[in-house]
Design a protein around this motif. Structure first.
Motif, PDB file in Angstrom:
ATOM      1  N   GLN A 328       0.805  -1.209   0.000  1.00  0.00           N
ATOM      2  CA  GLN A 328       0.000   0.000   0.000  1.00  0.00           C
ATOM      3  C   GLN A 328       0.848   1.275   0.000  1.00  0.00           C
ATOM      4  O   GLN A 328       0.321   2.373  -0.105  1.00  0.00           O
ATOM      5  CB  GLN A 328      -0.951   0.004   1.202  1.00  0.00           C
ATOM      6  N   PHE A 329       2.150   1.108   0.102  1.00  0.00           N
ATOM      7  CA  PHE A 329       3.061   2.248  -0.019  1.00  0.00           C
ATOM      8  C   PHE A 329       3.480   2.399  -1.477  1.00  0.00           C
ATOM      9  O   PHE A 329       3.588   1.417  -2.209  1.00  0.00           O
ATOM     10  CB  PHE A 329       4.327   2.028   0.818  1.00  0.00           C
ATOM     11  N   GLY A 330       3.720   3.643  -1.893  1.00  0.00           N
ATOM     12  CA  GLY A 330       4.329   3.859  -3.190  1.00  0.00           C
ATOM     13  C   GLY A 330       5.721   3.255  -3.223  1.00  0.00           C
ATOM     14  O   GLY A 330       6.376   3.109  -2.181  1.00  0.00           O
ATOM     15  N   SER A 331       6.209   2.914  -4.393  1.00  0.00           N
ATOM     16  CA  SER A 331       7.469   2.175  -4.499  1.00  0.00           C
ATOM     17  C   SER A 331       8.648   2.939  -3.912  1.00  0.00           C
ATOM     18  O   SER A 331       9.498   2.344  -3.221  1.00  0.00           O
ATOM     19  CB  SER A 331       7.752   1.822  -5.967  1.00  0.00           C
ATOM     20  N   GLN A 332       8.740   4.236  -4.165  1.00  0.00           N
ATOM     21  CA  GLN A 332       9.868   5.004  -3.655  1.00  0.00           C
ATOM     22  C   GLN A 332       9.830   5.119  -2.134  1.00  0.00           C
ATOM     23  O   GLN A 332      10.861   5.012  -1.471  1.00  0.00           O
ATOM     24  CB  GLN A 332       9.910   6.389  -4.293  1.00  0.00           C
ATOM     25  N   VAL A 333       8.630   5.350  -1.579  1.00  0.00           N
ATOM     26  CA  VAL A 333       8.508   5.445  -0.125  1.00  0.00           C
ATOM     27  C   VAL A 333       8.816   4.101   0.521  1.00  0.00           C
ATOM     28  O   VAL A 333       9.515   4.027   1.537  1.00  0.00           O
ATOM     29  CB  VAL A 333       7.087   5.932   0.260  1.00  0.00           C
ATOM     30  N   ARG A 334       8.335   3.022  -0.072  1.00  0.00           N
ATOM     31  CA  ARG A 334       8.622   1.686   0.452  1.00  0.00           C
ATOM     32  C   ARG A 334      10.122   1.415   0.444  1.00  0.00           C
ATOM     33  O   ARG A 334      10.669   0.854   1.411  1.00  0.00           O
ATOM     34  CB  ARG A 334       7.876   0.640  -0.359  1.00  0.00           C
ATOM     35  N   MET A 335      10.794   1.823  -0.620  1.00  0.00           N
ATOM     36  CA  MET A 335      12.242   1.624  -0.706  1.00  0.00           C
ATOM     37  C   MET A 335      12.961   2.419   0.386  1.00  0.00           C
ATOM     38  O   MET A 335      13.861   1.900   1.053  1.00  0.00           O
ATOM     39  CB  MET A 335      12.749   2.062  -2.080  1.00  0.00           C
ATOM     40  N   ARG A 336      12.557   3.669   0.612  1.00  0.00           N
ATOM     41  CA  ARG A 336      13.229   4.493   1.617  1.00  0.00           C
ATOM     42  C   ARG A 336      12.973   3.963   3.021  1.00  0.00           C
ATOM     43  O   ARG A 336      13.870   3.987   3.869  1.00  0.00           O
ATOM     44  CB  ARG A 336      12.767   5.948   1.503  1.00  0.00           C
ATOM     45  N   LEU A 337      11.767   3.485   3.269  1.00  0.00           N
ATOM     46  CA  LEU A 337      11.475   2.909   4.582  1.00  0.00           C
ATOM     47  C   LEU A 337      12.265   1.619   4.792  1.00  0.00           C
ATOM     48  O   LEU A 337      12.731   1.347   5.914  1.00  0.00           O
ATOM     49  CB  LEU A 337       9.978   2.648   4.723  1.00  0.00           C
ATOM     50  N   SER A 338      12.428   0.850   3.749  1.00  0.00           N
ATOM     51  CA  SER A 338      13.236  -0.376   3.858  1.00  0.00           C
ATOM     52  C   SER A 338      14.683  -0.043   4.201  1.00  0.00           C
ATOM     53  O   SER A 338      15.322  -0.729   4.996  1.00  0.00           O
ATOM     54  CB  SER A 338      13.177  -1.167   2.545  1.00  0.00           C
ATOM     55  N   GLN A 339      15.186   1.024   3.609  1.00  0.00           N
ATOM     56  CA  GLN A 339      16.540   1.469   3.933  1.00  0.00           C
ATOM     57  C   GLN A 339      16.629   1.905   5.393  1.00  0.00           C
ATOM     58  O   GLN A 339      17.621   1.632   6.075  1.00  0.00           O
ATOM     59  CB  GLN A 339      16.949   2.613   3.008  1.00  0.00           C
ATOM     60  N   GLY A 340      15.576   2.571   5.876  1.00  0.00           N
ATOM     61  CA  GLY A 340      15.549   2.987   7.272  1.00  0.00           C
ATOM     62  C   GLY A 340      15.550   1.804   8.222  1.00  0.00           C
ATOM     63  O   GLY A 340      16.203   1.830   9.279  1.00  0.00           O
ATOM     64  N   LEU A 341      14.834   0.756   7.854  1.00  0.00           N
ATOM     65  CA  LEU A 341      14.793  -0.446   8.692  1.00  0.00           C
ATOM     66  C   LEU A 341      16.163  -1.130   8.768  1.00  0.00           C
ATOM     67  O   LEU A 341      16.438  -1.858   9.728  1.00  0.00           O
ATOM     68  CB  LEU A 341      13.756  -1.423   8.133  1.00  0.00           C
ATOM     69  N   ALA A 342      17.000  -0.885   7.775  1.00  0.00           N
ATOM     70  CA  ALA A 342      18.306  -1.549   7.731  1.00  0.00           C
ATOM     71  C   ALA A 342      19.396  -0.772   8.455  1.00  0.00           C
ATOM     72  O   ALA A 342      20.514  -1.278   8.605  1.00  0.00           O
ATOM     73  CB  ALA A 342      18.714  -1.763   6.272  1.00  0.00           C
ATOM     74  N   ILE A 343      19.113   0.441   8.923  1.00  0.00           N
ATOM     75  CA  ILE A 343      20.127   1.227   9.624  1.00  0.00           C
ATOM     76  C   ILE A 343      20.370   0.623  11.007  1.00  0.00           C
ATOM     77  O   ILE A 343      19.426   0.424  11.772  1.00  0.00           O
ATOM     78  CB  ILE A 343      19.688   2.700   9.748  1.00  0.00           C
ATOM     79  N   PRO A 344      21.605   0.304  11.356  1.00  0.00           N
ATOM     80  CA  PRO A 344      21.881  -0.322  12.658  1.00  0.00           C
ATOM     81  C   PRO A 344      21.472   0.579  13.829  1.00  0.00           C
ATOM     82  O   PRO A 344      21.677   1.796  13.785  1.00  0.00           O
ATOM     83  CB  PRO A 344      23.399  -0.530  12.630  1.00  0.00           C
TER      84      PRO A 344
END
Length: 467
Positions: A328-344
């Motif tokens: 339900q997220f746009g592709s770019q927002v989903r990608m940026r949130l995924s990057q945020g989840l990967a930050i230690p």
């Protein structure tokens, strides 16, 4: 300009207060502009004619009574789709929250309501305020009112476009890494990102709870300052909102010391932007203002810290939705949130821990001999839409990174910033500068911005966009 489309907020309120024009007449004119702009700008997600006219009628009825009237009595505005109003939709530019009806009213909308204003509709924005270009996967991109081939900037894209086009005189936006300042710069308006903790965030959509700020976009410094003065102040519903009085603007800025980035960015600025910095320096020097070449701390390092904090906190806000409904997220927002989840986690905590150290260092190095720092809002004019389209590849990432390189550091440091247009490019597009002050000294930055605005007579961007 006709009375149904006044030049300033004060002029609008005075016209209604004196009975020269009714709030209903002014509101009908604003609604007409908003409707006409939908196909041209896509700045509105929703236009609520019934609500707006009911509010306007109530304002007119109150004017004929003995009730005291607020400074924006009967003046129609519109705001970014992220501020709750009790019983009303707040979609945050998203699909997930498109049907959300708020149970309470945000403090900023409540304070503008107390001042007598009301909204004619919800303005488009980057989905969940995540995106500096103004694109929205669900509602489409907002068009720049000066050049539709250029971006509006984001995430307060609808606010920048609607104010830049003269549909409304002012609008609220939010700024976590430049989301007020970049749309203001792209659309030729004034934008104010206040000191962190100046304005309550109660009832506003969170993105990065340690960097989010709420502030105005308007056609002039005076109008932006009026909105800021109305929404500022402590709020028991937001413990991060502090009691720091907003000082009045200065009539004379001769005693204000200016630090100008004359040489630091010359290798990275476009020719037009570099020339604008030099022109402003000469103008201030001519007017007897003390101007020095300010030493700037390492903004690139601060930008990386700002991004680490913002993306981690955004991922935390949307963690459940990313787990349960990622599609339900746009592709770019989903990608940026995924990057945020990967930050230690340790990296995020470290970025928070050294924030106060970085602020102290920046204040010592850059504000040691000056009161206001001046530097570009962006290193170039509003990019062409094709340069930030998803098909632009590495070019897109390069442009987006450069767009926020000079805005993100001041979000991380929590400093107040005023963005004001100071020149026109060879293409006739606005060039904007940021005026940065110490914490709680918005008055100094805005006073210098008003001086430049008056000296340069830069109302032409709004006027051009409204035609």
């Amino acid at each position: 300009m006709s009375l149904d489309h006044p030049k300033s907020l004060r002029q609008a309120a005075e016209a209604i207060r004196s009975g020269v024009i009714s709030s209903q007449e002014m509101t009908l004119a604003a609604l007409s502009r908003a409707k006409a702009s939908r196909s041209r700008l896509n700045a509105f997600i929703d236009i609520d004619e019934e609500h707006a006219l009911a509010c306007a009628k109530a304002a007119d009825d109150m004017r004929t009574s003995d009730a005291s009237l607020g400074p924006l009595h009967g003046v129609p505005l519109a705001h970014k789709d992220m501020f709750d109003g009790e019983g009303r939709l707040t979609g945050c530019g998203s699909l997930i929250r498109a049907g959300h009806r708020a149970k309470t009213t945000s403090t900023v909308l409540a304070r503008l309501g107390t001042a007598g204003s009301f909204s004619i509709g919800r303005l488009n924005m980057s989905e969940f305020a995540m995106g500096p270009t103004g694109h929205n996967h669900h509602h489409g991109r907002v068009l720049n009112p000066i050049d539709p081939d250029r971006i509006t900037g984001g995430s307060s894209s609808g606010s920048g476009s609607a104010v830049g086009a003269g549909v409304v005189l002012a609008a609220l936006g939010s700024d976590t890494g430049g989301s007020i300042r970049i749309p203001a710069a792209c659309c030729g308006t004034v934008g104010i990102k206040p000191t962190q903790g100046r304005v309550s965030r109660h009832g506003a959509m969170p993105l990065s709870f340690s960097q989010d700020c709420i502030g105005p976009l308007a056609g002039s410094v005076e109008d932006a300052w009026l909105i800021l003065s109305l929404i500022s102040g402590p709020d028991g519903l937001d413990p991060t909102c502090l009691d720091a009085p907003l000082r009045p603007l200065l009539d004379n800025i001769e005693g204000v010391r200016i630090g100008l980035a004359k040489g630091l960015f010359q290798q990275t600025l476009s020719d037009d932007v570099g020339e604008a910095v030099q022109t402003v320096g000469r103008l201030l020097d001519r007017d007897g203002v003390q101007v020095a070449d300010a030493p700037f701390a390492d903004l690139e390092a601060v930008t990386e810290l700002a991004n680490a904090v913002a993306m981690t906190e955004a991922a935390a806000v949307h963690f459940d939705s990313m787990r349960d409904a990622p599609d339900q997220f746009g592709s770019q927002v989903r990608m940026r949130l995924s990057q945020g989840l990967a930050i230690p986690g340790p990296l995020y905590v470290r970025a928070l821990q050294i924030r106060s150290v970085m602020l102290a260092r920046f204040l010592e190095e850059s504000f040691g001999a000056c009161d206001v720092l001046i530097l570009p809002t962006m290193p170039f004019i509003a990019p062409l839409d094709r340069d930030v389209d998803v098909g632009a590849g590495s070019r897109m990432n390069e442009v987006i990174s450069a767009m926020t390189a000079l805005t993100r550091p001041f979000s991380y440091l929590g400093l107040p910033v005023v963005t004001v247009p100071v020149a026109a490019s060879r293409e006739g597009l606005p060039i904007a500068l940021q005026l940065v002050a110490r914490p709680w000294r918005e008055d100094l930055a805005a006073s210098v911005a008003r001086h430049l605005e008056r000296a340069l007579a830069l109302s032409r961007f709004t006027a051009k966009a409204a035609t």
